[in-house]
Design a protein around this motif. Structure first.
Motif, PDB file in Angstrom:
ATOM      1  N   GLU A 155     -51.273   8.704  42.378  1.00 16.30           N
ATOM      2  CA  GLU A 155     -51.929  10.010  42.230  1.00 16.30           C
ATOM      3  C   GLU A 155     -50.927  11.087  41.784  1.00 16.30           C
ATOM      4  O   GLU A 155     -49.840  11.209  42.337  1.00 16.30           O
ATOM      5  CB  GLU A 155     -52.575  10.430  43.545  1.00 16.30           C
ATOM      6  CG  GLU A 155     -53.376  11.707  43.433  1.00 16.30           C
ATOM      7  CD  GLU A 155     -54.093  12.058  44.721  1.00 16.30           C
ATOM      8  OE1 GLU A 155     -54.730  13.121  44.725  1.00 16.30           O
ATOM      9  OE2 GLU A 155     -54.020  11.297  45.701  1.00 16.30           O
ATOM     10  N   GLY A 156     -51.341  11.831  40.753  1.00 14.12           N
ATOM     11  CA  GLY A 156     -50.509  12.913  40.245  1.00 14.12           C
ATOM     12  C   GLY A 156     -49.441  12.485  39.260  1.00 14.12           C
ATOM     13  O   GLY A 156     -48.648  13.306  38.806  1.00 14.12           O
ATOM     14  N   HIS A 157     -49.423  11.199  38.907  1.00  7.88           N
ATOM     15  CA  HIS A 157     -48.436  10.674  37.967  1.00  7.88           C
ATOM     16  C   HIS A 157     -49.152  10.087  36.753  1.00  7.88           C
ATOM     17  O   HIS A 157     -50.356   9.808  36.814  1.00  7.88           O
ATOM     18  CB  HIS A 157     -47.586   9.589  38.646  1.00  7.88           C
ATOM     19  CG  HIS A 157     -46.842  10.089  39.839  1.00  7.88           C
ATOM     20  ND1 HIS A 157     -45.670  10.790  39.751  1.00  7.88           N
ATOM     21  CD2 HIS A 157     -47.126   9.993  41.166  1.00  7.88           C
ATOM     22  CE1 HIS A 157     -45.247  11.102  40.970  1.00  7.88           C
ATOM     23  NE2 HIS A 157     -46.112  10.628  41.848  1.00  7.88           N
ATOM     24  N   PRO A 158     -48.441   9.861  35.662  1.00 10.66           N
ATOM     25  CA  PRO A 158     -49.094   9.323  34.453  1.00 10.66           C
ATOM     26  C   PRO A 158     -49.806   7.985  34.650  1.00 10.66           C
ATOM     27  O   PRO A 158     -50.760   7.693  33.933  1.00 10.66           O
ATOM     28  CB  PRO A 158     -47.942   9.181  33.456  1.00 10.66           C
ATOM     29  CG  PRO A 158     -46.967  10.226  33.870  1.00 10.66           C
ATOM     30  CD  PRO A 158     -47.055  10.262  35.381  1.00 10.66           C
ATOM     31  N   LEU A 159     -49.394   7.178  35.611  1.00  9.98           N
ATOM     32  CA  LEU A 159     -50.027   5.877  35.823  1.00  9.98           C
ATOM     33  C   LEU A 159     -51.287   5.953  36.681  1.00  9.98           C
ATOM     34  O   LEU A 159     -51.963   4.939  36.880  1.00  9.98           O
ATOM     35  CB  LEU A 159     -49.034   4.886  36.417  1.00  9.98           C
ATOM     36  CG  LEU A 159     -47.948   4.435  35.431  1.00  9.98           C
ATOM     37  CD1 LEU A 159     -46.883   3.600  36.137  1.00  9.98           C
ATOM     38  CD2 LEU A 159     -48.549   3.667  34.274  1.00  9.98           C
ATOM     39  N   GLU A 160     -51.618   7.141  37.174  1.00 10.87           N
ATOM     40  CA  GLU A 160     -52.860   7.305  37.918  1.00 10.87           C
ATOM     41  C   GLU A 160     -54.042   6.973  37.001  1.00 10.87           C
ATOM     42  O   GLU A 160     -54.041   7.306  35.820  1.00 10.87           O
ATOM     43  CB  GLU A 160     -53.008   8.744  38.417  1.00 10.87           C
ATOM     44  CG  GLU A 160     -54.291   8.981  39.194  1.00 10.87           C
ATOM     45  CD  GLU A 160     -54.448  10.417  39.660  1.00 10.87           C
ATOM     46  OE1 GLU A 160     -55.438  10.680  40.357  1.00 10.87           O
ATOM     47  OE2 GLU A 160     -53.601  11.271  39.331  1.00 10.87           O
ATOM     48  N   GLY A 161     -55.031   6.276  37.551  1.00 17.07           N
ATOM     49  CA  GLY A 161     -56.212   5.907  36.774  1.00 17.07           C
ATOM     50  C   GLY A 161     -56.095   4.556  36.093  1.00 17.07           C
ATOM     51  O   GLY A 161     -57.024   4.110  35.432  1.00 17.07           O
ATOM     52  N   HIS A 162     -54.968   3.892  36.265  1.00 23.35           N
ATOM     53  CA  HIS A 162     -54.766   2.570  35.663  1.00 23.35           C
ATOM     54  C   HIS A 162     -54.719   1.468  36.723  1.00 23.35           C
ATOM     55  O   HIS A 162     -54.280   0.357  36.452  1.00 23.35           O
ATOM     56  CB  HIS A 162     -53.483   2.554  34.826  1.00 23.35           C
ATOM     57  CG  HIS A 162     -53.527   3.503  33.672  1.00 23.35           C
ATOM     58  ND1 HIS A 162     -54.131   3.186  32.480  1.00 23.35           N
ATOM     59  CD2 HIS A 162     -53.085   4.765  33.554  1.00 23.35           C
ATOM     60  CE1 HIS A 162     -54.030   4.221  31.665  1.00 23.35           C
ATOM     61  NE2 HIS A 162     -53.402   5.194  32.288  1.00 23.35           N
TER      62      HIS A 162
END
Length: 177
Positions: free
Chosen positions: A69-76
């Motif tokens: 959460e809150g990082h570019p890899l969130e949602g993957h």
């Protein structure tokens, strides 16, 4: 059927005719072909579904997304989980390494390289995640080990190992697996 025209007999070519008696044009045939292919693709996709894989992804994806959460890899998280299932590795392994190496994609030295892998870069996160998980499966084993940590990060093995292990525990503690 042959038509008689004087003394010669000529064969009349058969034409594709639509519902109203009109000749079907190339566009109509192309649309029909695309529709058939789409339906076949859906049927094949549904037939090949793996309920165990679906459940694995449903279980792990939210935990991985919460970790990122809150990082570019969130949602993957779904990509991490599906790739881990497909390659038989611990689904916490790759996201934990990404946290240690780049802050879950915050500080990449090459595009979409959150894992500090040599000179590799990828066009997008999903491709990068799949490549990293596959690489872990054939090059390092199914989960974190000190021996593999030594090969992955020979300069600061003990510290790196502890950090990755701690991140894996944050995603889902070993005692709850």
């Amino acid at each position: 059927m042959p038509e008689r025209t004087g003394r010669k007999v000529r064969a009349t070519p058969r034409r594709d005719v639509g519902r109203r008696g009109h000749e079907a044009g190339p566009l109509a045939l192309a649309i029909a072909a695309v529709a058939v292919v789409a339906v076949l693709g859906l049927v094949i996709s549904l037939a090949m579904r793996d309920p165990a894989r679906d459940e694995f992804v449903r279980t792990w994806a939210p935990r991985i997304d919460a970790f990122n959460e809150g990082h570019p890899l969130e949602g993957h998280g779904d990509v991490f989980a599906a790739a881990a299932y497909d390659h038989g590795i611990d689904p916490r392994y790759s996201p934990a390494i990404a946290r240690v190496e780049s802050g879950s994609g915050d500080h990449c030295f090459l595009p979409h390289n959150a894992w500090g892998w040599g000179s590799e870069s990828w066009p997008d996160w999903d491709t990068a995640i799949r490549a990293h998980v596959e690489g872990l499966s054939w090059g390092y084993g199914p989960t974190l080990s000190y021996e593999d940590a030594r090969r992955y990060n020979p300069e600061t093995t003990a510290e790196w190992y502890e950090q990755v292990d701690m991140c894996m525990e944050q995603i889902w503690p070993d005692d709850q697996l």
